[in-house]
Motif scaffolding. Structure first.
Motif, short mmCIF file in Angstrom:
data_model
loop_
_atom_site.label_atom_id
_atom_site.label_comp_id
_atom_site.label_asym_id
_atom_site.label_seq_id
_atom_site.Cartn_x
_atom_site.Cartn_y
_atom_site.Cartn_z
N LEU A 1 12.56 -0.67 -2.64
CA LEU A 1 12.68 -0.99 -1.23
C LEU A 1 11.96 -2.30 -0.90
O LEU A 1 11.03 -2.71 -1.60
CB LEU A 1 12.05 0.12 -0.38
CG LEU A 1 12.74 1.48 -0.37
CD1 LEU A 1 11.79 2.51 0.24
CD2 LEU A 1 14.05 1.43 0.41
N ARG A 2 12.36 -2.92 0.19
CA ARG A 2 11.58 -4.03 0.74
C ARG A 2 10.27 -3.48 1.32
O ARG A 2 10.20 -2.30 1.67
CB ARG A 2 12.38 -4.75 1.82
CG ARG A 2 13.55 -5.53 1.29
CD ARG A 2 14.30 -6.26 2.37
NE ARG A 2 15.13 -5.37 3.17
CZ ARG A 2 15.91 -5.77 4.18
NH1 ARG A 2 15.93 -7.05 4.52
NH2 ARG A 2 16.64 -4.91 4.85
N PRO A 3 9.24 -4.32 1.45
CA PRO A 3 7.99 -3.84 2.06
C PRO A 3 8.24 -3.28 3.45
O PRO A 3 8.95 -3.89 4.26
CB PRO A 3 7.12 -5.10 2.10
CG PRO A 3 7.65 -5.97 1.02
CD PRO A 3 9.13 -5.71 0.98
N PHE A 4 7.64 -2.12 3.73
CA PHE A 4 7.83 -1.43 5.00
C PHE A 4 6.49 -1.38 5.74
O PHE A 4 5.47 -1.01 5.17
CB PHE A 4 8.32 0.00 4.73
CG PHE A 4 8.45 0.86 5.96
CD1 PHE A 4 9.63 0.87 6.69
CD2 PHE A 4 7.40 1.66 6.40
CE1 PHE A 4 9.76 1.66 7.82
CE2 PHE A 4 7.53 2.45 7.53
CZ PHE A 4 8.72 2.45 8.24
N SER A 5 6.51 -1.76 7.01
CA SER A 5 5.28 -1.66 7.82
C SER A 5 5.66 -1.50 9.28
O SER A 5 6.80 -1.77 9.68
CB SER A 5 4.39 -2.90 7.63
OG SER A 5 5.05 -4.06 8.11
N VAL A 6 4.68 -1.07 10.08
CA VAL A 6 4.91 -0.81 11.50
C VAL A 6 3.74 -1.37 12.31
O VAL A 6 2.58 -1.20 11.93
CB VAL A 6 5.05 0.70 11.78
CG1 VAL A 6 5.06 0.98 13.27
CG2 VAL A 6 6.33 1.24 11.13
N THR A 7 4.06 -2.04 13.40
CA THR A 7 3.06 -2.46 14.39
C THR A 7 3.28 -1.61 15.63
O THR A 7 4.39 -1.60 16.21
CB THR A 7 3.24 -3.94 14.75
OG1 THR A 7 3.15 -4.73 13.56
CG2 THR A 7 2.16 -4.38 15.74
N TRP A 8 2.25 -0.89 16.03
CA TRP A 8 2.38 0.08 17.12
C TRP A 8 2.06 -0.51 18.49
O TRP A 8 1.22 -1.40 18.62
CB TRP A 8 1.47 1.28 16.88
CG TRP A 8 1.91 2.17 15.76
CD1 TRP A 8 1.54 2.07 14.45
CD2 TRP A 8 2.80 3.28 15.85
NE1 TRP A 8 2.16 3.05 13.71
CE2 TRP A 8 2.93 3.82 14.54
CE3 TRP A 8 3.50 3.88 16.90
CZ2 TRP A 8 3.74 4.92 14.27
CZ3 TRP A 8 4.30 4.98 16.63
CH2 TRP A 8 4.41 5.48 15.33
N SER B 49 6.39 2.65 21.68
CA SER B 49 7.03 1.43 21.18
C SER B 49 6.39 1.01 19.87
O SER B 49 5.24 1.35 19.58
CB SER B 49 6.92 0.29 22.21
OG SER B 49 5.55 -0.08 22.40
N LEU B 50 7.16 0.28 19.09
CA LEU B 50 6.66 -0.24 17.81
C LEU B 50 7.59 -1.35 17.34
O LEU B 50 8.71 -1.49 17.81
CB LEU B 50 6.59 0.88 16.76
CG LEU B 50 7.86 1.67 16.43
CD1 LEU B 50 8.74 0.95 15.40
CD2 LEU B 50 7.52 3.05 15.91
N VAL B 51 7.08 -2.14 16.40
CA VAL B 51 7.92 -3.08 15.67
C VAL B 51 7.94 -2.62 14.22
O VAL B 51 6.89 -2.47 13.59
CB VAL B 51 7.38 -4.53 15.75
CG1 VAL B 51 8.27 -5.46 14.92
CG2 VAL B 51 7.32 -5.01 17.20
#
Length: 247
Positions: A17-24, A33-35
């Motif tokens: 997978l591509r790197p996965f991350s979340v900004t809350w 909401s998140l990005v």
């Protein structure tokens, strides 16, 4: 099974997978909401609540969930014009996919006559925007439902399962997981797979961009997607656990 190259243009293995991350919580007024970031693709996902349902749903004691999807003007190398009065066929198809995928894991009776509104706005598009939208929107939805329970708006969360989505494709005859734009733009076959947490498939969207593909190639792509989806769901749970520990 086709023999995959050892590495891709971005250095990943075929099954990686591509790197996965979340900004809350980039939006203070939304219920949640998140990005979500999958490689260079980034999607702003938000959830709002309305204390009403569509007219055709009134009086049934059941809730509803709807989704909207847009590419923001600066999300691609050439500026995207804003879609206002008339949505493109692609936009309509993607937001319907997001809505169907999330409604499949919502208990509408628990929600009552309320509507959850999901917005997925693509900040940067490097392929896989619809799958990133679904994966990120589920996380935002989970947070929103938990908040509604904490606020005593709902007695229990209407969310009954997990959802994630990923793309797979054949590029130069090779099966690859989680395509970026350099791969997606020349894929002979492009497949988007949406799966629930219990392993059931919610949707498969497959297209032969050139020659038709075989049943064995379809099986190969689905076999590649499944462990990727399991990894994405693990990443969802880990991200939410880390967020909960901070808040």
């Amino acid at each position: 099974m086709s023999q995959s190259p050892e590495h891709r243009t971005d250095g990943r293995r075929p099954q990686q997978l591509r790197p996965f991350s979340v900004t809350w919580n980039p939006m203070g007024f939304a219920l949640s909401s998140l990005v979500v970031h999958t490689g260079r693709t980034a999607v702003l996902c938000s959830v709002c609540l309305e204390d009403k349902v569509p007219r055709w749903r009134k009086g049934e004691g059941l809730g509803w969930l709807s989704a909207e999807y847009r590419l923001l003007p600066g999300s691609t190398p050439q500026r995207q014009s804003r879609e206002l009065m008339k949505l493109s066929g692609r936009t309509q198809e993607i937001q319907r996919l997001i809505g169907r995928s999330l409604r499949a894991v919502i208990d509408m009776e628990r929600l009552g006559e309320r509507t959850l509104l999901i917005d997925c706005d693509v900040i940067q598009a490097d392929a896989g925007t619809r799958t990133a939208s679904i994966t990120g929107a589920w996380l935002a939805l989970d947070q929103a439902c938990r908040s509604l329970v904490e606020q005593e708006v709902l007695e229990q969360s209407p969310l009954v399962d997990q959802v994630a989505a990923v793309s797979v494709g054949l590029v130069d005859g090779q099966a690859l997981l989680d395509l970026d734009y350099s791969e997606d733009s020349r894929a002979e076959v492009d497949l988007n797979v949406v799966q629930a947490g219990d392993g059931r498939l919610l949707e498969i969207q497959g297209t032969a961009e050139g020659a038709p593909f075989s049943r064995s190639q379809l099986n190969e792509l689905l076999d590649l997607a499944e462990p990727g989806l399991i990894s994405l769901m693990q990443a969802q749970r880990q991200t939410f656990t880390e967020h909960s520990s901070v808040t």
